[in-house]
Design a protein around this motif. Structure first.
Motif, PDB file in Angstrom:
ATOM      1  N   VAL A  26       0.836  -1.204   0.000  1.00 27.02           N
ATOM      2  CA  VAL A  26       0.000   0.000   0.000  1.00 27.02           C
ATOM      3  C   VAL A  26       0.867   1.250   0.000  1.00 27.02           C
ATOM      4  O   VAL A  26       0.624   2.201  -0.755  1.00 27.02           O
ATOM      5  N   ALA A  27       1.894   1.257   0.857  1.00 23.62           N
ATOM      6  CA  ALA A  27       2.793   2.408   0.921  1.00 23.62           C
ATOM      7  C   ALA A  27       3.456   2.655  -0.432  1.00 23.62           C
ATOM      8  O   ALA A  27       3.538   3.794  -0.915  1.00 23.62           O
ATOM      9  N   HIS A  28       3.931   1.587  -1.055  1.00 24.86           N
ATOM     10  CA  HIS A  28       4.604   1.704  -2.351  1.00 24.86           C
ATOM     11  C   HIS A  28       3.646   2.239  -3.409  1.00 24.86           C
ATOM     12  O   HIS A  28       4.000   3.125  -4.212  1.00 24.86           O
ATOM     13  N   TRP A  29       2.425   1.731  -3.426  1.00 22.57           N
ATOM     14  CA  TRP A  29       1.422   2.174  -4.405  1.00 22.57           C
ATOM     15  C   TRP A  29       1.119   3.664  -4.238  1.00 22.57           C
ATOM     16  O   TRP A  29       1.078   4.417  -5.213  1.00 22.57           O
ATOM     17  N   LEU A  30       0.904   4.083  -2.991  1.00 21.18           N
ATOM     18  CA  LEU A  30       0.579   5.487  -2.746  1.00 21.18           C
ATOM     19  C   LEU A  30       1.737   6.392  -3.151  1.00 21.18           C
ATOM     20  O   LEU A  30       1.522   7.459  -3.756  1.00 21.18           O
ATOM     21  N   LEU A  31       2.947   5.994  -2.832  1.00 25.94           N
ATOM     22  CA  LEU A  31       4.109   6.800  -3.219  1.00 25.94           C
ATOM     23  C   LEU A  31       4.212   6.936  -4.729  1.00 25.94           C
ATOM     24  O   LEU A  31       4.519   8.018  -5.248  1.00 25.94           O
ATOM     25  N   GLU A  32       3.934   5.862  -5.436  1.00 24.11           N
ATOM     26  CA  GLU A  32       3.999   5.912  -6.895  1.00 24.11           C
ATOM     27  C   GLU A  32       2.922   6.805  -7.492  1.00 24.11           C
ATOM     28  O   GLU A  32       3.044   7.248  -8.639  1.00 24.11           O
ATOM     29  N   HIS A  33       1.877   7.062  -6.720  1.00 29.11           N
ATOM     30  CA  HIS A  33       0.781   7.893  -7.198  1.00 29.11           C
ATOM     31  C   HIS A  33       0.756   9.262  -6.520  1.00 29.11           C
ATOM     32  O   HIS A  33      -0.289   9.896  -6.405  1.00 29.11           O
ATOM     33  N   GLY A  34       1.925   9.700  -6.061  1.00 32.16           N
ATOM     34  CA  GLY A  34       2.064  11.087  -5.648  1.00 32.16           C
ATOM     35  C   GLY A  34       1.848  11.411  -4.192  1.00 32.16           C
ATOM     36  O   GLY A  34       1.835  12.587  -3.821  1.00 32.16           O
ATOM     37  N   TRP A  35       1.674  10.402  -3.358  1.00 33.35           N
ATOM     38  CA  TRP A  35       1.519  10.642  -1.932  1.00 33.35           C
ATOM     39  C   TRP A  35       2.890  10.712  -1.249  1.00 33.35           C
ATOM     40  O   TRP A  35       3.885  10.196  -1.755  1.00 33.35           O
ATOM     41  N   ARG A  36       2.908  11.330  -0.072  1.00 36.34           N
ATOM     42  CA  ARG A  36       4.002  11.162   0.879  1.00 36.34           C
ATOM     43  C   ARG A  36       3.490  10.210   1.952  1.00 36.34           C
ATOM     44  O   ARG A  36       2.316  10.295   2.341  1.00 36.34           O
ATOM     45  N   VAL A  37       4.343   9.315   2.413  1.00 34.77           N
ATOM     46  CA  VAL A  37       3.860   8.235   3.273  1.00 34.77           C
ATOM     47  C   VAL A  37       4.726   8.062   4.515  1.00 34.77           C
ATOM     48  O   VAL A  37       5.956   7.972   4.414  1.00 34.77           O
ATOM     49  N   GLN A 217      -3.021 -10.699  -5.171  1.00 36.31           N
ATOM     50  CA  GLN A 217      -1.716 -10.080  -5.034  1.00 36.31           C
ATOM     51  C   GLN A 217      -1.835  -8.809  -4.199  1.00 36.31           C
ATOM     52  O   GLN A 217      -2.916  -8.211  -4.103  1.00 36.31           O
ATOM     53  N   VAL A 218      -0.715  -8.397  -3.620  1.00 37.69           N
ATOM     54  CA  VAL A 218      -0.709  -7.195  -2.794  1.00 37.69           C
ATOM     55  C   VAL A 218      -1.247  -5.997  -3.572  1.00 37.69           C
ATOM     56  O   VAL A 218      -1.981  -5.156  -3.030  1.00 37.69           O
ATOM     57  N   GLU A 219      -0.922  -5.932  -4.855  1.00 44.90           N
ATOM     58  CA  GLU A 219      -1.361  -4.801  -5.679  1.00 44.90           C
ATOM     59  C   GLU A 219      -2.882  -4.734  -5.800  1.00 44.90           C
ATOM     60  O   GLU A 219      -3.444  -3.645  -5.972  1.00 44.90           O
ATOM     61  N   ASP A 220      -3.563  -5.887  -5.721  1.00 47.04           N
ATOM     62  CA  ASP A 220      -5.021  -5.890  -5.774  1.00 47.04           C
ATOM     63  C   ASP A 220      -5.606  -5.113  -4.601  1.00 47.04           C
ATOM     64  O   ASP A 220      -6.586  -4.366  -4.747  1.00 47.04           O
ATOM     65  N   VAL A 221      -5.017  -5.295  -3.436  1.00 47.59           N
ATOM     66  CA  VAL A 221      -5.479  -4.604  -2.237  1.00 47.59           C
ATOM     67  C   VAL A 221      -5.064  -3.136  -2.267  1.00 47.59           C
ATOM     68  O   VAL A 221      -5.852  -2.236  -1.955  1.00 47.59           O
ATOM     69  N   ALA A 223      -4.487  -1.120  -4.756  1.00 48.07           N
ATOM     70  CA  ALA A 223      -5.255  -0.316  -5.701  1.00 48.07           C
ATOM     71  C   ALA A 223      -6.615   0.054  -5.126  1.00 48.07           C
ATOM     72  O   ALA A 223      -7.100   1.183  -5.305  1.00 48.07           O
ATOM     73  N   LEU A 224      -7.240  -0.884  -4.424  1.00 51.14           N
ATOM     74  CA  LEU A 224      -8.540  -0.614  -3.815  1.00 51.14           C
ATOM     75  C   LEU A 224      -8.417   0.405  -2.691  1.00 51.14           C
ATOM     76  O   LEU A 224      -9.231   1.332  -2.581  1.00 51.14           O
ATOM     77  N   VAL A 225      -7.398   0.248  -1.855  1.00 53.56           N
ATOM     78  CA  VAL A 225      -7.167   1.209  -0.780  1.00 53.56           C
ATOM     79  C   VAL A 225      -6.963   2.613  -1.346  1.00 53.56           C
ATOM     80  O   VAL A 225      -7.541   3.596  -0.858  1.00 53.56           O
ATOM     81  N   ALA A 226      -6.147   2.716  -2.392  1.00 59.26           N
ATOM     82  CA  ALA A 226      -5.868   4.014  -2.995  1.00 59.26           C
ATOM     83  C   ALA A 226      -7.147   4.660  -3.516  1.00 59.26           C
ATOM     84  O   ALA A 226      -7.347   5.876  -3.370  1.00 59.26           O
ATOM     85  N   TRP A 227      -8.019   3.867  -4.128  1.00 60.05           N
ATOM     86  CA  TRP A 227      -9.289   4.415  -4.614  1.00 60.05           C
ATOM     87  C   TRP A 227     -10.151   4.917  -3.455  1.00 60.05           C
ATOM     88  O   TRP A 227     -10.738   6.007  -3.537  1.00 60.05           O
ATOM     89  N   LEU A 228     -10.220   4.160  -2.377  1.00 60.99           N
ATOM     90  CA  LEU A 228     -11.041   4.562  -1.232  1.00 60.99           C
ATOM     91  C   LEU A 228     -10.529   5.843  -0.591  1.00 60.99           C
ATOM     92  O   LEU A 228     -11.294   6.585   0.020  1.00 60.99           O
TER      93      LEU A 228
END
Length: 254
Positions: A26-37, A217-221, A223-228
């Protein structure tokens, strides 16, 4: 940093249990989409290594989510580091759902599971609420399909995750409209590291039993977290989102 970079990296998320597995994903996904984590975990050295590898927009904060003093101090450290908070992802939890035979389950063991899996998210919401309210932020709690279905000898884990679903909708009502609160309930997610997945691959049968044809896969979760957490989910609160490849909808007879 230019103006575009400042906009891209404006939002801040606190992710617990982020040193490995789903939390790290989740942390990696958010960082890749412009968040600071802010990555929070008990595993200090591992968490610090993960944060360092993720780059300048990631920071590690040591935290035992079952200890209110540590939660309060950890949240304060995140605010000091980043200056704001837009999202809270409560992913920290007891790894194994199995606690042994009920007659051997001690009250201490029961209380430990609930302290981490259920009291932890409550404490984090309590200490993050004012900061999230200031930014119109959101909370995602990581529950489990075990909140609604069980294997033997998993009483403490199932109870904690069932309680977390209830806590989610209670928080959504208490903290709305300025803060949205939802839960994600993963099924079988292969959250092992790449080396272990390569050395011990899952079987064809493991994948085939899922209606979607594969284990999660971790990415499935992530991506959903990022959308929420995003504005696109602005009309969604108090809900549980099951991501299990359809397994909880599958009728199985032995």
């Amino acid at each position: 940093m230019n103006a575009a970079g400042e906009v891209a990296h404006g939002r801040v998320a606190l992710v617990t249990g982020a040193a490995r597995g789903i939390g790290e994903g989740v942390a990696h996904w958010l960082l890749e989409h412009g968040w600071r984590v802010a990555l929070c975990d008990l595993a200090g050295s591992q968490g610090a290594e993960v944060a360092a590898a993720l780059g300048e927009h990631a920071a590690f904060v040591a935290m035992d989510v079952s200890d209110e003093t540590q939660v309060a101090q950890g949240v304060a450290a995140v605010i000091e580091r980043f200056g704001r908070l837009d999202a809270l992802v409560c992913n920290a939890g007891v790894a194994s759902p199995h606690s042994g035979p009920l007659q051997e389950l001690s009250l201490e063991q029961w209380n430990q599971v609930l302290a981490i899996n259920l009291s932890g998210p409550m404490l984090l919401a309590k200490h993050c609420a004012a900061h999230l309210r200031a930014t119109g932020g959101a909370i995602v709690n990581m529950a489990s399909t075990r909140a609604s279905q069980s294997e033997p000898e998993s009483e403490a884990y199932a109870a904690s995750k069932g309680g977390l679903i209830a806590l989610t909708h209670a928080l959504a009502i208490s903290l709305g409209p300025s803060i949205r609160v939802n839960a994600v309930s993963p099924g079988w997610i292969d959250s092992r590291d790449a080396a272990q997945r390569a050395n011990e691959p899952l079987s064809v049968e493991d994948h085939a039993q899922h209606p979607v044809g594969r284990v999660g896969q971790v990415e499935d979760v992530a991506a959903l977290v990022a959308w929420l957490l995003s504005p696109e989910a602005g009309f969604v609160t108090g809900q549980e989102f099951v991501t299990d490849g359809g397994m909880t909808r599958k009728m199985i007879y032995r």
